[in-house]
Each structure stands twice: as structure tokens, then as C-alpha cells.
Design an enzyme around this catalytic site. Sequence first.
Site, short mmCIF file in Angstrom:
data_model
loop_
_atom_site.label_atom_id
_atom_site.label_comp_id
_atom_site.label_asym_id
_atom_site.label_seq_id
_atom_site.Cartn_x
_atom_site.Cartn_y
_atom_site.Cartn_z
N HIS A 185 0.85 -1.19 0.00
CA HIS A 185 0.00 0.00 0.00
C HIS A 185 0.89 1.25 0.00
O HIS A 185 2.12 1.15 -0.03
CB HIS A 185 -0.99 -0.02 1.17
CG HIS A 185 -0.35 -0.10 2.53
ND1 HIS A 185 0.49 0.88 3.02
CD2 HIS A 185 -0.43 -1.05 3.50
CE1 HIS A 185 0.89 0.54 4.24
NE2 HIS A 185 0.36 -0.63 4.55
N CYS B 134 -5.66 -3.92 21.75
CA CYS B 134 -4.46 -3.26 21.21
C CYS B 134 -4.94 -1.98 20.52
O CYS B 134 -5.86 -2.04 19.69
CB CYS B 134 -3.76 -4.17 20.20
SG CYS B 134 -2.69 -3.26 19.09
N1 MSP Z 1 7.99 -6.43 8.77
C1 MSP Z 1 8.17 -5.29 9.59
C2 MSP Z 1 9.50 -4.61 9.29
C3 MSP Z 1 10.71 -5.49 9.49
S1 MSP Z 1 12.16 -4.67 9.07
C4 MSP Z 1 13.40 -5.66 9.63
C5 MSP Z 1 7.05 -4.29 9.33
N2 MSP Z 1 6.39 -4.41 8.17
S2 MSP Z 1 5.16 -3.48 7.71
O1 MSP Z 1 4.66 -4.10 6.50
O2 MSP Z 1 4.23 -3.28 8.76
O3 MSP Z 1 5.79 -2.11 7.28
C6 MSP Z 1 5.96 -1.04 8.18
C7 MSP Z 1 6.57 0.12 7.42
O4 MSP Z 1 5.71 0.51 6.32
C8 MSP Z 1 6.75 1.40 8.19
O5 MSP Z 1 7.91 1.39 9.00
C9 MSP Z 1 6.85 2.39 7.07
O6 MSP Z 1 8.10 2.25 6.44
C10 MSP Z 1 5.77 1.92 6.13
N3 MSP Z 1 4.45 2.48 6.43
C11 MSP Z 1 3.30 1.77 6.64
N4 MSP Z 1 2.26 2.64 6.81
C12 MSP Z 1 2.70 3.91 6.75
C13 MSP Z 1 2.08 5.19 6.89
N5 MSP Z 1 0.79 5.34 7.10
N6 MSP Z 1 2.89 6.28 6.82
C14 MSP Z 1 4.23 6.17 6.58
N7 MSP Z 1 4.83 4.98 6.44
C15 MSP Z 1 4.10 3.82 6.52
O7 MSP Z 1 6.85 -3.44 10.17
#
Ligand code: MSP
Length: 502
Positions: free
Chosen positions: A19, A145
Amino acid sequence: MSERVSLFNPIYYVNGKPHLGHAYTTVATDAVARYWRSRGKDVYFQVGTDEHGAKNAEKAEEAGQTPQEFVDEMSATFRLAWDRLSITNDTFWRTSSKEHKDRARAIFQQLYDGGFLYEDEYTGLYCTGCEKFITEKELDEEGNCPDHKKKPEELSEKNWFFKLSDFLPRVQALIESDELLVRPAHMKSEVLGLFKQGMDDFSVSRQRVTWGVPLPFAEDQVSYVWVEALFNYITGLGYGSNNDEAFTKYWPGVNVVGKDIIKFHAVYWPALLLALGIDPPRQVFAHGFFTVDGQKMSKTIGNVVDPNELVDRYGSDGARYLILSQFPFGQDGDVKAGQFDEQYNAALANDLGNLVHRVTSMAEKYLEGSVRADALVGDAILLPLVKELDAKIEDAFTAFRPDLALESVFALVERANALIEEREPWKLAKDEANRQALEALFADLLGGLQALAVFSYPFFPEASAKIADRIGLGLSEQGETSASAVFTVRTEEPLFPRIESE
Ligand code: MSP
């Protein structure tokens, strides 16, 4: 700035499709990677997917697939989205690959042999959505949560723990002294605040989860998904295999992440590395979180923006623009998805697209499409500005502010458009006596377009190559234009076709 720039993105969970949040981090990092490559640096850029853990396994079950089948399919959707967004990653690393699993096991063995792990009983509240334990204090009024609106599960297990406490003082000192840069500055303060509160050792294994990497010294347990996920940054470089050439060359580098996962990257990750005898990251840059049209992106609200849909509508360059231009990188902000059409039309179809179209079509019409680069007579307007912006862009990228660098690109566009209005070449062209002035003006404007091709390369890989081509220059894969004494100009279809809203 050293000769090497290594950039690492979070590996995203594959429990859903990519996304806008994922695209945000990755497009911003790609702009940075492209910029430093165009400045002759040896750049390494690693992305990937986080494929183990309860969260992914649950989704696989819902889909009626084996976890491996499911993650294979989902991981491919990320790879495809990054291709469509013109992401220039060197490595796309998957944690369910045999290579990663073997290397992660070797790393666990190293931690075990070093005496950094111990066994203990653990009871706590686990949120699968977060893939982490949460405390009573963090729960909302209904005992859910706060991020996932679900009751966490009470877990009581025998787990392996990492002696985080042994490393906290060193990690704190590294951050305080900026040897490990945590940026932006407000993130550094936030992380230092965590040290004041104190942090407990964390468990690195799970007894009940089966979809993961079994620990080599306790095969009945799998790695806690987060720990093995952090390892990906170095297993992707070959650490833990018999070929660690890339690791030696490109580690340490910069971890670019969202602020939601700062603790894992600025505290746990450096501590694990210290235990392994490896340098911590040079920098952890944590950007902010955005809302979409004022609301948190969520499936229930239905405002989850799919980056593929952006590429369908605005093209790869257009999507990159809309992702990067919204608000300062590093801060929280709001993405005005309701204004994407307007933003695209104003900045790309009008300002940038029109500039290229006007300059090339007038150069063809008034100067037969051929302008000597040295036709300038003294009063160049754009060239001095180009020098100034060049320095500003370098500063912006050094500070990890692609959005600021993008503003400089548009400062050039704006000045060039204004110059055309001021000089009114259509009037000059009426009298042959003005030929020299007209040539001088177009040498300046075309020099401006040449700079624009270079400046826009980190953001608009497709348009930048087209701009260079239309003024008779080549653009290398690294974003450098070829030199030429003469601009040979051609007009073609608009760079950014206008979008008509329904
Ligand atoms: N799998 C873990 C990361 C492991 S790294 C060793 C994870 N994955 S995640 O799919 O949840 O991705 C999180 C990341 O997605 C955030 O840290 C950011 O980089 C990005 N974002 C997800 N939603 C976001 C927003 N609404 N705004 C900005 N960045 C966002 O956590």
C-alpha cells in the site's frame, strides 16, 4: 560523504498487498539511491519481504494455502509494484528463502555460542497484528491493542532471551555521540527517552509458532519473526554464508524506516550487531506517518491507496511525484489523495510538462531546432540558478530530504517559465535583428532543460530521459547527460498528459 552509500528498507509483511505506506518509504529511498548514483557513488539498495511469523501464517490459512504458497504469491506483488514504480533496488530479499534461513541460523548459533542468549519463562500479552508483546498500560479502554482493536492473547512460554541489558549503555553512548546517527533530531530524542525509561531483555524465540526459522540449538522453537527480520539486512549481503564479499563492502549503511519501528532499528538492531561483533548502522532515518485525507489508512474506512492504481492513472513518474511531494520527509503529515488529479495537473502537466513543450516547440519554430550551447551572451539567468540549486539539492539529499530536493527542481521550472513570460520570445522572433538575443535566451533555457533532466532523474526517471532526448542529449543509466556543443531540439507529445477528472 564516503564513496559508498548503502541503503536498506524495512522488509514489509506480506499479509496484505503493498500500500501507499510501503511505497512511501521505498520511493523516497529510491530517489536517494538514484541521486547518489548520479553523483558517481557506489550505491547499494536492498529491499525485501518479511515472510514468517503468526501474522503471515494466519492469512495463509484464511486463503486456504500453505504458508509458502501464500508468501510466494504475496511477495511477488511487492516485487511487481516496485518494478512499476521504477525502483532501482539491487537486491530483493525474501526471508522464506533457503539462503536467508541458513544464514539466520548461523547468526543464532553465533549469538548462542557467544553466551548472549538464555532460557526463561515468559508470560505476557501478545498482539499478532503488531507481532509483539504489549503491556497492560498500552491497551485501550476495552482492553484492546490500540492499533489493531483486538484483544491480545495471553502467552506463557519457555523462550530464549537476548541479553539486551548488556548492550544498552553502549548503544546509548553511540546514539548520544552521533556515531550511530538517529535522524531526524526529534527521533534521536525519542530514542534517548526510551533509554531513560529502561528496556527489558527481549525474547528471540516462539514456542507455538511453527512458520519460522527453527533455532539451531533448540529445534522445537522458531525465531521470533522480528529478530530474524532484522538479520535480513546482513543475510541479504551474504553474512553467515561462505561469500560475504558484499557484506564487507556495503555494511554498515543507512536503515530507512517508518517511526513505528524505530525501537527495533535504533535499539535492538544495534545491540544485536554489537553482540555479533559487527558495526551498528551508520544511520537510522525514521520518517513520519501519514494519514490519507485526514484519516488513518484502513481497510474499514476504505482509504487504502494501492500504489499500482497510482501508476495506472498517473504513470510511474506521476505516482512518484504524488508520493514524495505531500509533506516534509521525516515529519508526520496528510496525503491529500482527494487532490491527486489537481496536484498532478498543476505540477506535472502544466508547470513541468508545459515548460518542456514550450521551449522545444519555440526552439524548433524560431531557431530551426538547433541552438549552440555557447550562444549565451553574458546575462544568463538560469545557469547561475542551476548552480545554486545544485548545491541545495545535494544538501537536501545529504539530510535525507527528497521532498526538499524536489522543491528545488520546481524552483528551476518556475524560474524558467517566468523567464519565458518576461522575455516574450514570440515578440523577439518577429524581427531578424533580435536573432542573437533569441539564441542567447534559448541557450539559457535549453541549458536549464539540460539541468532539469539531471535534477529530475531521482524523481522522474522516465521524463528525465525524455527531456534529455528532446534536446539532443543522451542520459546515462546513472542519470548523467552527455555533453554537446549544440542542442538539437525536437518537440514531441506532452510529457505528462493532463488528467480529466470524471
Ligand atoms: N515487517 C516489519 C518490518 C521489518 S524490518 C526488519 C514491518 N512491516 S510493515 O509491513 O508493517 O511495514 C511497516 C513500514 O511501512 C513502516 O515502518 C513504514 O516504512 C511503512 N508504512 C506503513 N504505513 C505507513 C504510513 N501510514 N505512513 C508512513 N509509512 C508507513 O513493520
